[in-house]
Design an enzyme around this catalytic site. Sequence first.
Site, short mmCIF file in Angstrom:
data_model
loop_
_atom_site.label_atom_id
_atom_site.label_comp_id
_atom_site.label_asym_id
_atom_site.label_seq_id
_atom_site.Cartn_x
_atom_site.Cartn_y
_atom_site.Cartn_z
N ASN A 205 29.02 22.06 7.37
CA ASN A 205 29.87 21.96 6.19
C ASN A 205 31.28 22.47 6.50
OD1 ASN A 205 27.79 20.93 4.61
ND2 ASN A 205 27.07 22.96 4.04
N HIS A 263 21.26 25.67 6.73
CA HIS A 263 20.55 26.08 5.51
C HIS A 263 19.73 27.35 5.76
CE1 HIS A 263 20.83 21.80 3.60
NE2 HIS A 263 22.00 22.41 3.69
N TYR A 272 22.32 18.10 10.86
CA TYR A 272 23.54 18.88 10.62
C TYR A 272 24.24 19.24 11.93
CZ TYR A 272 22.71 19.41 5.61
OH TYR A 272 22.54 19.16 4.27
#
Length: 778
Positions: A205, A263, A272
């Site tokens: 992210n 996560h 990811y």
Amino acid sequence: MITRRSLLGGLAAAPVLLHTGTAGAAGLAAGTEFAALRAKAFGLLTGVPFDPADPAFAAPLARLDASASALHAALDRTAGRTVLWADQPLTGIAGTAGSYQRLRTLALARATPGTSWYGRPDLATDVLAGLDLLYDRAYNETKRETGNWWFWEIGAPRALLDTCVLLHDLLSPEQRAAWLRAVDRFCPNPDRRTNLPTLAETGANRADKALIVALRGVVGESAEKLALARDGLSDVRDAGRNSLFRLVGSGDGFYADGSFVQHGVVAYTGSYGVVLLQSLSSTLGLLGGSSWEVRDPAVAVVLDAVERTYAPWLHDGLMMDAVRGRAVSRQAGRDHHAGRDAVDAILQLAAGAPAAYAGRFRELAKGWVSRGRFVELAGIPAIARARAVLADPTVATAPRPSGHHVFAAMDRVVHRRPEWSFALSLSSTRIAMYECGNGENYRAWYQGDGATYLYTDLDHYSADYWPTVDSYRLAGTTVDTRRRDPAVSVSGTGAFRARNAWAGGTTVDGYGVASLDLMAAGSTLVARKSWVCLDDAVVCLGAGISSTDGRPVETVVDNRGGAGALTRGTGWAHLAGVGGYAFPAGEGGGLRTLREVRTDSWRAINDGADTGGSADPVSREYVTLWFDHGPDPADASYAYILLPGATPEQTAAYDRAEILANTASVQAVTAHGRSVGGGKLFAAVFWAAGEAGGVTADAPCTVLVRQAAGRIRVAVADPGRSTATVTVRLGRPAHRVVTADPAVSVDLGENAAITVTLSGSRGRTHTADLAIGGKGQA
């Protein structure tokens, strides 16, 4: 081709500066530098310059052209419209982000030479009008986030900015200013979650947001935004706490053993982790050579991660599903797609990496591209990068690897041999059994319960495996037979952790032993499971299998789609196109088999807003092999040996591995000959203090002892992370210490022993290399 300076170029001659504002060169950048950055961003998106007449680009051009044509035909261009596409309502953020992504595809087709849409002014008009509509109705600085934050802060702004790069010279000043206000509202910096400012962004992210902010700086000619993007990679704001160039000991990011977690508790190298690598490589390439070039020397963490973190999981260019989490349920994002993205990101890194890294990256990529399906799936920019490497005679082709990797920080193991690969998904109180949510991965129940993945071809897990496989019978798992509801989380995504602490193993010289203390979720089922990985075989053991729930318990040997003929003999079975299964000591007598055609849909396992699959039925034939332990087993066991690629004759004759013990206290195997490259190998899981094959351990641990060429190599680990020290006696003499891990002390003599300090080792393997010949001998 775009040239880029080294990511670390000039570090020896200049001080490292992690800029925190617009002062210095960044603040003095002329308009020509912004123009150069826009041209670079344009090239990264389109692959320009390239020759559209070159046959190598025919397929990706055709795919782009067809996609744009279909989207344009469905685009609502009527007066008074309230949506752009009927299936993308603007009442929810997913439809808004989806609309931005489709407009980007149209803009890309217009910007790409060789498409039927290239340079079309009418298409540009339609795209700009669409962007106006989205700003007016759905995505502007006055809106409040509802629904999934990702669409607001990453999905929508990334597609919007890409489109602005592609149509930059056609934007009016008013349009540019308005759309950038929307971006600034939802993704003002890479450091914080906009809808939860106390949450610092991490991992993929943060990488995504850094790229968005960099593109925002390019489109808006903002030195401040470009500095924010660069500094966000290193997390200057929080003194490097969430730097993408930092090895972590917990939570999200890269670990010293090569693990990658997102996560907090999910093994996510192949999803990811790939997104992070893509965004990082794009941002480093975009800023390279500019006033905002990334000059953090810790970027070497990412460069090292190519071989340490990603390469072990790339089987002939595909990314193994054991590290893809809930992404395995995405019809449009299968293992070959994830592998393509990883390989292309590695090629992008090579363009600006120091020579030693760049050369190795290109060799690896050349092997993956030449053996896999990269060229079939890649877009124009990726094809251009791959072609340059394939055509370069100075770049060697890296062969298929051999090795054994224990990723203790994410409860994953992968065993590589030139003709096959074997992966193992474990779980514990530290790492989730599985993740689901956002409409994805509905039947994930057993993905972390010792599921095994055997790769002997490029098709098995790609060809509609996840919607059609019996999710109650994943290969390698021991399960009760209760019916399960679809795995869902209350909101967002959910990561479900196990009760057991023990998961992991030991490796030495490319061999390994792994183990799992299974405590099944929502059940009384327990089992102690071990795997010993050799050159030509994987020995699979289970013991202490017990349950009191009144349901039958099964252990799944394999569940293969598209397999050929099944042949059975005394103590063995063979599946054409896969290999053999040997059952020591009569274990094969209880083997059950089933051949069936299974039909379901991708929609059944993923109905996510932007990743949902088709409801159209897909079918595949499977051959399943399993042991039925019956209802309420008490201390049941199993043993079988996987022989990838073996013939029926080789399977029937296999005798190079012997099971020494298979109980809830100790599981041990010895192997010799071609199974271990000559010499001998002893492998054991000591669930408690005990003895097997003359080797003793005074505390729980996993042990490997390899004897070859006058030496003994001993390797010890603590998968349960509860043993402070352990002494392992070898039952044989050793006369000299060749090398030893700092945590290891050695007691030589006729019954040599090593004592290992395991406290704080976090499942890491500790080794000692001992000479067993006389004095002066090796």
